[in-house]
Design an enzyme around this catalytic site. Structure first.
Site, PDB file in Angstrom:
ATOM      1  N   GLU A   1      42.456  42.035  46.211  1.00 25.07           N
ATOM      2  CA  GLU A   1      41.618  40.912  46.613  1.00 25.07           C
ATOM      3  C   GLU A   1      42.101  40.242  47.894  1.00 25.07           C
ATOM      4  O   GLU A   1      41.290  39.791  48.715  1.00 25.07           O
ATOM      5  CB  GLU A   1      41.537  39.886  45.482  1.00 25.07           C
ATOM      6  CG  GLU A   1      40.861  40.416  44.214  1.00 25.07           C
ATOM      7  CD  GLU A   1      41.747  41.351  43.385  1.00 25.07           C
ATOM      8  OE1 GLU A   1      42.968  41.413  43.666  1.00 25.07           O
ATOM      9  OE2 GLU A   1      41.228  42.010  42.480  1.00 25.07           O
TER      10      GLU A   1
ATOM     11  N   ARG B   1      27.245  36.605  34.339  1.00 24.02           N
ATOM     12  CA  ARG B   1      27.181  38.060  34.293  1.00 24.02           C
ATOM     13  C   ARG B   1      26.310  38.500  33.115  1.00 24.02           C
ATOM     14  O   ARG B   1      26.244  37.827  32.100  1.00 24.02           O
ATOM     15  CB  ARG B   1      28.601  38.598  34.107  1.00 24.02           C
ATOM     16  CG  ARG B   1      28.681  40.088  34.040  1.00 24.02           C
ATOM     17  CD  ARG B   1      30.117  40.537  33.808  1.00 24.02           C
ATOM     18  NE  ARG B   1      30.109  41.848  33.192  1.00 24.02           N
ATOM     19  CZ  ARG B   1      31.015  42.296  32.355  1.00 24.02           C
ATOM     20  NH1 ARG B   1      32.039  41.543  32.028  1.00 24.02           N
ATOM     21  NH2 ARG B   1      30.921  43.497  31.852  1.00 24.02           N
TER      22      ARG B   1
END
Lengths: 334, 268
Positions: free
Chosen positions: A58, A166
């Site tokens: 990341e 999600r």
């Protein structure tokens, strides 16, 4: 606005991003090894030449996005909200926010919607991103808002953090719903209490409002999809028209929507009793499913009703919320 | 009472890890079974070999692998096997992704790539406390090598000659989006660690003899050591369908029954 139980749709974000990218060639799609979970398998199929797999890395992904943005691209960076904000925080600050670059950080699976334990629950992402100068923070409630928000955030000159549920996405608003990055909306009116909600807590706020109204309590519901910059004018107007205020967020009560509202009320010298529903400065352990976490940590419709009832000093017992419909297709933590 | 298996039983111990993991996953219909299947021999070799729970520290860096450690600890008599039935259910300390409440290990983390740094901390602590017998074993997954923090820890450990530290790397070439090798080139794994100052072994991660030999040599080496085990997330279970998702296997009832029967027959 629709009535519950709300229909749900799959991948509204993924579809909207492809549509937008087909119109705007500067849009790039970056992934941190959670492609299908972030709905961008659609982008990978449609526009593979603009799809960048950064791997599970990341810090590098955000640093690269900064470099791409400096050269005129519009990078959308995707992973779960925890990994989008905690791991690369220093890179977000130095490589993106300080130079105020148009990088869009898209973090999925907010708050305790994940049964994956504290390592997978983004309970502090709004607070972290709110604290970063130049950052815009968006936490939308349904599929219609996702479709509207996506084109809107491309016009923000600086960085944006977009927080998305999600899996199955509810459709709460009608097709003609107007979304603005600059205004919160009063979607139910009343003069006893204001429920101020963002993201996944909007549907609970609406359900609580229905019960409270039936019990004779004038309930205002304010939808706040943009937590930063906060539409302070609408918040103050809403709060000044009621006797008490309750905020509801799928997030810790420290630093998110509740804090932003409290700061606004205090700054204006507007005194109203305020309760902030959310995680009370705790991590959330031990669950098979998200609904059990919402119940255990006090983020249910009943919690909103009880809080409003007590705060107003209403007589007798608070009304009981209708049992929440079971949500099909609960996803796994991954 | 700790009953550690004999070295010769490592292969059987590995299949017991598989069976216990299968039984934990089956009621849910899906879960992190691939991690247990790929790491079973690696973890079994540790229990059958140099690991001494009372003396050493055990780190499971990728929290998704905890199922295999719950199974191993129950097998070794270190965890009440009744507890395994609570795996992944509401209120259980045996969460699918490891937490601070997880039994069976000294450290785990569901946010990947952080465990090796903790293991380095344990090794430093043993040095500072003058405990030369204590060892630190850390399972790391190959996907975690994509995170930069792993390499920060690797450099530090070699610089400080933390010879009590042994990494067991599960090289199963699997991450959420598919084959690791299709997303990031991490090879040559062993040479990377050697160039960082580690002693490295590269073996078949399902061959308990190769693993035990490597581990025995690794713990004697004054440098930090890594045993790279080449593995597969479907190893040891023919009942699984071709192309089963290594990170998160779906396990319908009929497949679970066939898989259980297969393992029970092999262990009979």
């Amino acid at each position: 606005m629709r009535n519950p139980p709300y229909p749900t749709v799959l991948k509204p974000y993924g579809q909207a991003l492809v549509k937008l990218a087909q119109e705007r060639s500067e849009i790039l799609c970056l992934t941190g090894d959670l492609t299908r979970q972030c709905e961008i398998d659609l982008f990978q199929e449609a526009l593979p030449e603009r799809f960048i797999h950064a791997g599970m890395a990341e810090a590098n992904m955000v640093g690269m996005a900064g470099g791409l943005a400096r050269r005129g691209y519009l990078p959308f960076v995707h992973t779960f909200g925890v990994f989008a904000t905690r791991r690369p925080l220093d890179q977000i600050i130095n490589a993106v926010a300080y130079p105020s670059l148009p990088v869009r950080l898209v973090g999925f699976m907010p708050g305790i919607s994940s049964p994956g334990g504290p390592s997978h629950q983004a309970i502090d992402d709004v607070a972290l991103m709110r604290a970063v100068p130049n950052m815009t923070v968006v936490d939308v409630a349904d599929a219609v808002e996702i479709e509207r928000a996506l084109p809107a955030i491309t016009h923000v000159p600086g960085p944006v953090y977009l927080r998305l549920k999600r899996g199955e996405i509810p459709v709460i608003f009608d097709d003609d719903h107007e979304f603005s990055l600059h205004s919160a909306q009063v979607i139910e009116d009343g003069d006893d209490i204001a429920l101020i909600a963002s993201g996944m807590m909007l549907s609970a706020a609406l359900a609580a409002a229905a019960e409270l109204r039936d019990a004779g309590i004038g309930t205002k519901v304010l939808n706040v999809p943009v937590v930063k910059p906060l539409d302070e004018e609408t918040v103050l107007e809403a709060a000044s028209g009621v006797r008490a205020v309750v905020t509801a967020e799928n997030h810790t009560v420290i630093g998110g929507l509740g804090s932003a509202v409290a700061e606004t009320l205090a700054g204006a010298g507007l005194g109203r009793p305020l309760r902030r529903l959310g995680l009370q400065d705790t991590f959330a352990e031990g669950a098979k499913s998200a609904p059990s976490l919402f119940r255990r940590y006090g983020l249910g419709t009943q919690d909103l009703i009880d809080t409003a009832w007590t705060l107003l000093g209403a007589p007798g017992t608070a009304p009981r919320a209708a049992p929440a419909p079971s949500t099909p297709g609960e996803y796994a933590p991954v | 009472m700790t009953v550690l298996p004999l070295a010769a039983d490592a292969a059987r111990f590995a299949d017991r890890i598989r069976l216990r993991s299968l039984r934990m996953i089956a009621p849910h219909g899906f879960g992190y079974l691939g991690q247990a299947l790929s790491s079973a021999e690696i973890i079994a070799s540790l229990y059958a070999g140099p690991y001494r729970p009372a003396r050493d520290d055990l780190v499971c860096s990728p929290g998704h692998y905890m199922i295999a450690f719950y199974a191993a600890a129950a097998e070794a008599g270190l965890l009440d096997e009744q507890e395994l039935a609570t795996y992944g259910h509401d209120g259980s300390a045996l969460e699918a992704i490891g937490t601070e409440r997880s039994p069976a290990v000294d450290l785990t983390c569901g946010s990947l790539g952080q465990g090796l740094s903790g293991a380095v901390g344990f090794a430093l602590a043993h040095r500072l406390a003058a405990e030369p017998q204590a060892r630190v074993f850390s399972l790391v997954s190959d996907g975690e090598l994509e995170e930069g923090q792993v390499w920060e820890a690797a450099m530090f450990a070699a610089h400080h000659q933390l010879g009590s530290l042994t990494v067991l790397l599960d090289a199963n070439d699997s991450q959420v989006d598919g084959q690791l090798s299709s997303i990031t080139t991490i090879e040559p794994i062993a040479d990377k660690w050697r160039s960082f100052g580690w002693t490295a072994f590269d073996v078949d991660g399902h061959d308990v003899n190769a693993l035990e030999d490597a581990l025995a040599t690794a713990v004697e080496d004054p440098r930090p050591a890594i045993v790279v085990g080449r593995t597969s997330t479907v190893h040891g279970l023919a009942a699984l369908p071709e192309g089963a998702d290594g990170h998160f296997i779906k396990l319908p009832e009929d497949v679970a029954e066939a898989a259980t029967a297969e393992l029970e027959a092999r262990l009979a």
